[in-house]
Design a protein around this motif. Sequence first.
Motif, mmCIF file in Angstrom:
data_model
loop_
_atom_site.group_PDB
_atom_site.id
_atom_site.type_symbol
_atom_site.label_atom_id
_atom_site.label_comp_id
_atom_site.label_asym_id
_atom_site.label_seq_id
_atom_site.Cartn_x
_atom_site.Cartn_y
_atom_site.Cartn_z
ATOM 1 N N PHE A 185 13.168 22.751 -25.968
ATOM 2 C CA PHE A 185 13.502 21.978 -24.772
ATOM 3 C C PHE A 185 14.624 22.598 -23.949
ATOM 4 O O PHE A 185 14.679 22.398 -22.738
ATOM 5 N N VAL A 186 15.541 23.334 -24.601
ATOM 6 C CA VAL A 186 16.748 23.763 -23.889
ATOM 7 C C VAL A 186 16.591 25.092 -23.171
ATOM 8 O O VAL A 186 17.290 25.338 -22.178
ATOM 9 N N ILE A 187 15.691 25.971 -23.644
ATOM 10 C CA ILE A 187 15.538 27.248 -22.948
ATOM 11 C C ILE A 187 14.507 27.106 -21.835
ATOM 12 O O ILE A 187 13.718 26.163 -21.812
ATOM 13 N N LYS A 188 14.519 28.045 -20.918
ATOM 14 C CA LYS A 188 13.550 28.053 -19.827
ATOM 15 C C LYS A 188 12.154 28.114 -20.421
ATOM 16 O O LYS A 188 11.857 28.957 -21.267
ATOM 17 N N PRO A 189 11.245 27.210 -20.014
ATOM 18 C CA PRO A 189 9.905 27.193 -20.603
ATOM 19 C C PRO A 189 9.163 28.495 -20.361
ATOM 20 O O PRO A 189 9.172 29.028 -19.251
ATOM 21 N N LEU A 190 8.533 29.011 -21.402
ATOM 22 C CA LEU A 190 7.795 30.268 -21.298
ATOM 23 C C LEU A 190 6.388 29.997 -20.787
ATOM 24 O O LEU A 190 5.782 28.982 -21.105
ATOM 25 N N HIS A 191 5.874 30.935 -20.016
ATOM 26 C CA HIS A 191 4.534 30.811 -19.462
ATOM 27 C C HIS A 191 3.527 31.439 -20.411
ATOM 28 O O HIS A 191 3.725 32.552 -20.890
ATOM 29 N N LEU A 192 2.438 30.740 -20.682
ATOM 30 C CA LEU A 192 1.372 31.254 -21.531
ATOM 31 C C LEU A 192 0.236 31.746 -20.653
ATOM 32 O O LEU A 192 -0.219 31.036 -19.746
ATOM 33 N N LYS A 193 -0.220 32.949 -20.909
ATOM 34 C CA LYS A 193 -1.269 33.566 -20.104
ATOM 35 C C LYS A 193 -2.496 32.658 -20.044
ATOM 36 O O LYS A 193 -2.981 32.188 -21.067
ATOM 37 N N GLY A 194 -2.978 32.409 -18.811
ATOM 38 C CA GLY A 194 -4.164 31.592 -18.633
ATOM 39 C C GLY A 194 -3.880 30.163 -18.260
ATOM 40 O O GLY A 194 -4.807 29.390 -18.038
ATOM 41 N N VAL A 240 0.594 20.504 -19.373
ATOM 42 C CA VAL A 240 1.996 20.497 -19.787
ATOM 43 C C VAL A 240 2.338 21.888 -20.294
ATOM 44 O O VAL A 240 1.529 22.524 -20.969
ATOM 45 N N ASN A 241 3.540 22.368 -19.958
ATOM 46 C CA ASN A 241 3.919 23.702 -20.397
ATOM 47 C C ASN A 241 3.765 23.843 -21.908
ATOM 48 O O ASN A 241 4.310 23.040 -22.668
ATOM 49 N N PRO A 242 3.026 24.846 -22.386
ATOM 50 C CA PRO A 242 2.760 24.984 -23.828
ATOM 51 C C PRO A 242 4.009 25.119 -24.686
ATOM 52 O O PRO A 242 4.045 24.614 -25.809
ATOM 53 N N PHE A 243 5.036 25.807 -24.149
ATOM 54 C CA PHE A 243 6.244 25.965 -24.956
ATOM 55 C C PHE A 243 6.945 24.627 -25.148
ATOM 56 O O PHE A 243 7.515 24.354 -26.198
ATOM 57 N N ARG A 244 6.894 23.774 -24.129
ATOM 58 C CA ARG A 244 7.445 22.435 -24.259
ATOM 59 C C ARG A 244 6.656 21.622 -25.283
ATOM 60 O O ARG A 244 7.214 20.800 -26.021
ATOM 61 N N LEU A 245 5.346 21.819 -25.319
ATOM 62 C CA LEU A 245 4.517 21.109 -26.298
ATOM 63 C C LEU A 245 4.909 21.475 -27.725
ATOM 64 O O LEU A 245 4.885 20.626 -28.623
ATOM 65 N N ILE A 246 5.252 22.746 -27.936
ATOM 66 C CA ILE A 246 5.720 23.149 -29.263
ATOM 67 C C ILE A 246 6.995 22.400 -29.602
ATOM 68 O O ILE A 246 7.190 21.932 -30.728
ATOM 69 N N GLY A 247 7.902 22.262 -28.618
ATOM 70 C CA GLY A 247 9.124 21.494 -28.839
ATOM 71 C C GLY A 247 8.837 20.051 -29.199
ATOM 72 O O GLY A 247 9.460 19.480 -30.104
ATOM 73 N N VAL A 248 7.850 19.443 -28.525
ATOM 74 C CA VAL A 248 7.456 18.065 -28.838
ATOM 75 C C VAL A 248 6.915 17.983 -30.261
ATOM 76 O O VAL A 248 7.277 17.094 -31.044
ATOM 77 N N GLY A 249 6.038 18.933 -30.607
ATOM 78 C CA GLY A 249 5.445 18.924 -31.948
ATOM 79 C C GLY A 249 6.477 19.087 -33.049
ATOM 80 O O GLY A 249 6.443 18.376 -34.053
ATOM 81 N N LEU A 250 7.406 20.014 -32.858
ATOM 82 C CA LEU A 250 8.432 20.233 -33.882
ATOM 83 C C LEU A 250 9.379 19.042 -33.984
ATOM 84 O O LEU A 250 9.910 18.758 -35.069
ATOM 85 N N SER A 251 9.591 18.331 -32.882
ATOM 86 C CA SER A 251 10.405 17.111 -32.931
ATOM 87 C C SER A 251 9.705 16.036 -33.754
ATOM 88 O O SER A 251 10.336 15.349 -34.570
ATOM 89 N N VAL A 288 0.442 25.213 -34.560
ATOM 90 C CA VAL A 288 -0.741 25.929 -35.024
ATOM 91 C C VAL A 288 -1.588 26.392 -33.845
ATOM 92 O O VAL A 288 -2.130 27.506 -33.840
ATOM 93 N N SER A 289 -1.714 25.545 -32.819
ATOM 94 C CA SER A 289 -2.578 25.854 -31.692
ATOM 95 C C SER A 289 -1.971 26.859 -30.721
ATOM 96 O O SER A 289 -2.697 27.648 -30.101
ATOM 97 N N LEU A 290 -0.650 26.844 -30.575
ATOM 98 C CA LEU A 290 -0.017 27.554 -29.466
ATOM 99 C C LEU A 290 0.837 28.751 -29.848
ATOM 100 O O LEU A 290 1.078 29.629 -29.019
ATOM 101 N N ALA A 291 1.313 28.815 -31.087
ATOM 102 C CA ALA A 291 2.214 29.911 -31.461
ATOM 103 C C ALA A 291 1.513 31.259 -31.410
ATOM 104 O O ALA A 291 2.057 32.237 -30.863
ATOM 105 N N ALA A 292 0.317 31.354 -31.979
ATOM 106 C CA ALA A 292 -0.384 32.638 -32.019
ATOM 107 C C ALA A 292 -0.680 33.191 -30.622
ATOM 108 O O ALA A 292 -0.502 34.396 -30.384
ATOM 109 N N PRO A 293 -1.128 32.364 -29.643
ATOM 110 C CA PRO A 293 -1.308 32.911 -28.292
ATOM 111 C C PRO A 293 -0.019 33.452 -27.682
ATOM 112 O O PRO A 293 -0.047 34.478 -26.991
ATOM 113 N N PHE A 294 1.110 32.782 -27.921
ATOM 114 C CA PHE A 294 2.381 33.297 -27.418
ATOM 115 C C PHE A 294 2.703 34.663 -28.035
ATOM 116 O O PHE A 294 3.158 35.583 -27.355
#
Length: 484
Positions: free
Chosen positions: A226-235, A116-127, A160-166
């Motif tokens: 959720f509303v912006i274009k999902p960002l790609h995380l390296k790897g 699942v796109n990591p940026f979308r996962l952040i949106g799920v977590g913050l929701s 916690v898991s995904l913000a620092a890699p971005f």
Amino acid sequence: MDVDGEGDRGQNPRIMERDSDSIKDQITEPSWFTPKKLLFVFCVVNLINYIDRGAIASNGINGSRGTCTSSGTCSAGSGIQGDFNLSNFEDGVLSSAFMVGLLVASPIFASLAKSVNPFRLIGVGLSIWTLAVIGCGLSFDFWSITICRMFVGVGEASFVSLAAPFIDDNAPRDQKSAWLAVFYMCIPTGYAFGYVYGGVMGSVLPWRAAFWGEAILMLPFAVLGFVIKPLHLKGFAPDDTGKPRTDNLNVLPIGYGFSAVMKDLKLLLVDKVYVTNILGYIAYNFVLGAYSYWGPKAGYNIYKMENADMIFGGVTVICGIVGTLSGGVILDYMDATISNAFKVLSVSTFIGALFCFAAFCFKSMYAFLALFAVGELLVFATQGPVNFVVLHCVKPSLRPLAMAMSTVSIHIFGDVPSSPLVGVLQDYVNNWRVTSLVLTFVLFPAAAIWSIGIFLNSVDRYNEDSEPDAVTRESTAAPLLQEA
């Protein structure tokens, strides 16, 4: 000749340059969402996370139980503890309940990032986080608010898991450690704002309103996920639809299930650089966790310090901000490599430990505060370098799991057990100065462990392909967000 031209691209820089341009053309992002704006958004979210932690511990929100005199005259309690008539043990459980959700969900979110796109996962977590704090405001007893606090941890886990890699992906090449330091600077700052926020809200409104206010603050960022274009995380290859990407940016096969997680965990556990870094971080966090919990009480008992909460809080905030930023800037100035990061970690922790240890040896409160402030400034300088090592000693696809397991480890083996263990030691020796000196001494093993990392054969794996069977093509693309 290879139809795809992979062999030629590995040798012909002109073809590589042309391929890089085509990659950039295929990835289109909103022009307004620059790397600095991404850093700003993540810093604000991190700040709100820690405002919540500070608020629930503040007197204005946490409150106190009702009391009764020997004559039978009783006074009403205040805050959460007073409304739900919580014992001190229940109150302590409430303050740390979020860790249950955080520790369980962090590896799960890190694993889901492969499908699942990591940026979308952040949106799920913050929701989830937003709904959970609303639930805290609507809670009606100990168990209802405790469960809501656990879900606050679940929501925070994705971030916690995904913000620092971005942040690491989008930071300028010569400022990666400094950008991470800015992000982690929000931890002490958030705690301080949380104490103030909780005190103010608790004095003018019911304690429940503080949680609803946090939800209002976080809601725009949850929606943004959720509303912006999902960002790609390296790897990570898949986009938010689950379809394979075609941009050739470190494409990797998608791994699902428990076996895939175990495989990735094994890779982390056999990585000597990663393990050494985390062991030092555990010892370091053991001390800082106990400092944050017992520091004011120790200061009051040793030095008869008035307003110990305010004094320790003020020193920690100032030293936390200055120290954290300084550590990141210094590492970038030295050239941000894993070996140099270990040098900063070991030297700053060792010298900081000397100052903190010496501080508790003085009988003068002013001498203590001066030495302890310098010690804390040096100790906080580790935040940028330690997370730089976590992100750069593993392949790109392992970074979310590396961050998740780092968080899990430093809590389970660090600050969670340290406070009760220090309490046991104090009950045994009944001398806060001795207890504080023994606790501070643990910083020396932390420095020693990190010094081992200087001599390890460390390789920065940021640009390595994520899997052996991935497309073996070095990514020449610029960060996913471009400066406007």
